[in-house]
Design an enzyme around this catalytic site. Sequence first.
Site, PDB file in Angstrom:
ATOM      1  N   GLU A 408       0.809  -1.219   0.000  1.00 46.32           N
ATOM      2  CA  GLU A 408       0.000   0.000   0.000  1.00 46.32           C
ATOM      3  C   GLU A 408       0.844   1.271   0.000  1.00 46.32           C
ATOM      4  O   GLU A 408       0.523   2.252  -0.670  1.00 46.32           O
ATOM      5  CB  GLU A 408      -0.938  -0.003   1.219  1.00 46.32           C
ATOM      6  N   ALA A 432     -10.452  -0.670   3.913  1.00 48.07           N
ATOM      7  CA  ALA A 432      -9.933   0.545   4.552  1.00 48.07           C
ATOM      8  C   ALA A 432      -8.944   0.217   5.655  1.00 48.07           C
ATOM      9  O   ALA A 432      -8.010   0.983   5.907  1.00 48.07           O
ATOM     10  CB  ALA A 432     -11.090   1.366   5.113  1.00 48.07           C
ATOM     11  N   PHE A 434      -6.530  -1.739   5.664  1.00 49.19           N
ATOM     12  CA  PHE A 434      -5.164  -1.939   5.178  1.00 49.19           C
ATOM     13  C   PHE A 434      -4.431  -0.621   4.920  1.00 49.19           C
ATOM     14  O   PHE A 434      -3.232  -0.621   4.644  1.00 49.19           O
ATOM     15  CB  PHE A 434      -5.178  -2.773   3.895  1.00 49.19           C
ATOM     16  N   HIS A 475     -11.168  -6.213   8.936  1.00 51.94           N
ATOM     17  CA  HIS A 475     -11.883  -5.944   7.691  1.00 51.94           C
ATOM     18  C   HIS A 475     -13.151  -5.138   7.948  1.00 51.94           C
ATOM     19  O   HIS A 475     -14.046  -5.103   7.117  1.00 51.94           O
ATOM     20  CB  HIS A 475     -12.267  -7.255   6.980  1.00 51.94           C
TER      21      HIS A 475
END
Length: 668
Positions: A408, A432, A434, A475
């Site tokens: 990322e 989101a 991550f 998650h």
Amino acid sequence: MHQVNSEPKSLHFDRKNLSDATLLRLYESLLLPRRIEEKMLILLRQGRISKWFSGWGQEAISIGAVEALEADEFILPMHRNLGIFTGRNIPLEKLFAQFQGKKSGFTKGRDRSFHFGSIAHHIVGMISHLGPQLAIADGIALAHKLAQEEKVSLVFSGDGASSEGDFHEGLNVAAVWKLPVIFVIEHNGYGLSTPSEEQFAFKNFTEKGPGYGMETLRIQGNNVLEVYQAILELAADIRKNPRPVLVEAITFRMRGHEEASGTKYVPKQLMEDWAKLDPVDNYEVYLESIGLLDEKTKSQINTKIKKAINEGLEKAFAEESISPDTEEELRDVYFPFEQEIVSPKSEKSTEKRMVDAISDGLRQSMEKFPNLVLMGQDIGEYGGVFKVTDGFKKTFGGDRVRNTPLCESAIIGAGLGLSIKGYKAMVEMQFADFVSVGFNQIVNNLAKIHYRWGQKADVVVRMPTGAGMAAGPFHSQSNEAWFFHTPGLKIVYPSNPYDAKGLLNAALEDPNPYLYFEHKGLYRSISSEIPDEYYTLEIGKAKLVEEGEQVSIITYGMGVHWAKKAVKELGISADILDLRTLLPWDKEAVRATVKKTGRVIFLQEDCLTGGIGAEICAWISEHCFEYLDAPVMREGSLDTPVPFAPNLEKQFLPENRFKIKLQNLIEY
């Protein structure tokens, strides 16, 4: 001890086919940063500058690199690369004003030393975190490759910074995408006081390249001719055959990390050995030995350089200290942009789910902006885990719809690099949650770059967010408050398909950095009539989705639907204000509804403590106190991680507690 840096015994200069003019140009270029260093160390002792990061003994790397590249090829320097700035002919008075924190410096006094860039000089300055620079170089190189420009970017890293994860990510992405980047590692033996053997367990960085599928080259960094010739040849080859190459420049840092650090931790013999390999002194002796440099020429060059330095310093010192201007400081946080609302060209509409509305907006923005590049894990053939980009690769091609490695930080950094070259970038977080791995790039690069030196960050980060699907703590998080505190970002969070498309289009139009939150639980659970044509909605404008008299409910995202349900079940007449944009948020709309009803409650899915509701409720208490008939209330999720089991998750979420608190507020 320090085996890497005990290898060289002397410097051997080989001019090959270089002209006399080139040899002398390299000498003058090499001498300028050394003379500036000498002057800066005097000024530091006099207290006329506050800090200095020395590149003494490493000048040949910067000068060899900057002289070898074309003037319009980007270089991303670090602390010890003064020669990059002087080699690109930055006016010395402006450079010195930057060092002194004067208004005419590149950052208007907002950052120090080499923490700046200049698009005019094709330089992108560092931030203190060091490693993120590599990903920005990747993005610039990607832009070169997409535009078929036959250019390279060159980025520096010290051996200490190579321990950061950003180093791995930057190299890996460049290797996978075959990007035209030269990674120059200045292997100078120390990261502040930590020697190389305590940083990594290998001897040379050339051992790392093959693991990435990357060519490597080790050069003597104190030999300006060797550096210049190596980069010259590499760059010419890479322009025709795009790929990354890792160049290890062996050198030594002759002064402290910064002057206050000193060098007492360095063995005396090591300092003495490397002092004999001084890049300026040795090159000067070489030029004298071949009859190209005599005392008269040396004197002329030195006189010219010292005159330029003194004149530049006089102008910088003559400039008055900065007079703070609050309006200017606030204005410069964002790149100037006046939004023009776009209405759909026809009234034709189609019922769409929220996920389809987002996909529709993204597709139309790709058509509107040919320079928009999408990046994210599995967004290509697979269409993303939520299928938002399904079919996009076939329509727009793999260059613009790019599957990325699992990194990322590098991809967000590459987005910034694309922006520097005039592209737009959309980065999809798979979830989101991550984004934490890319946090530094967002809050320290994207958010601050315009305030620091006027560069836009035309990047939208899409953030599938929210709980309710029994997906557990990694998650399901609502993490918008992490970024709400960061000036320079814009944050939108739609609650319905119509807003989702219009706000996404608006975010992609705006050249400022955005976080675009989209609730996974709303993707396929709600639908509405959506204009088929392209349109935008006003950023920073809340929407009153229901009107009533008894109470004001301020919320966003899934909270809008919880509020509607609660009001209906309780038979309450309420204003429901959907913020839609969280940064900036609509103060006037909040004031208007509080003034109207006199009772207000804020609802958020995020955990209660430290959430966005806390800030807005505090603002209401401060600015709307005279309108209130009851305490300002708020409700959010429990202050725990998001649990996995459905019953635990239901307890965690605020929906039921909100109804109880709302009833209490009405009865107050």
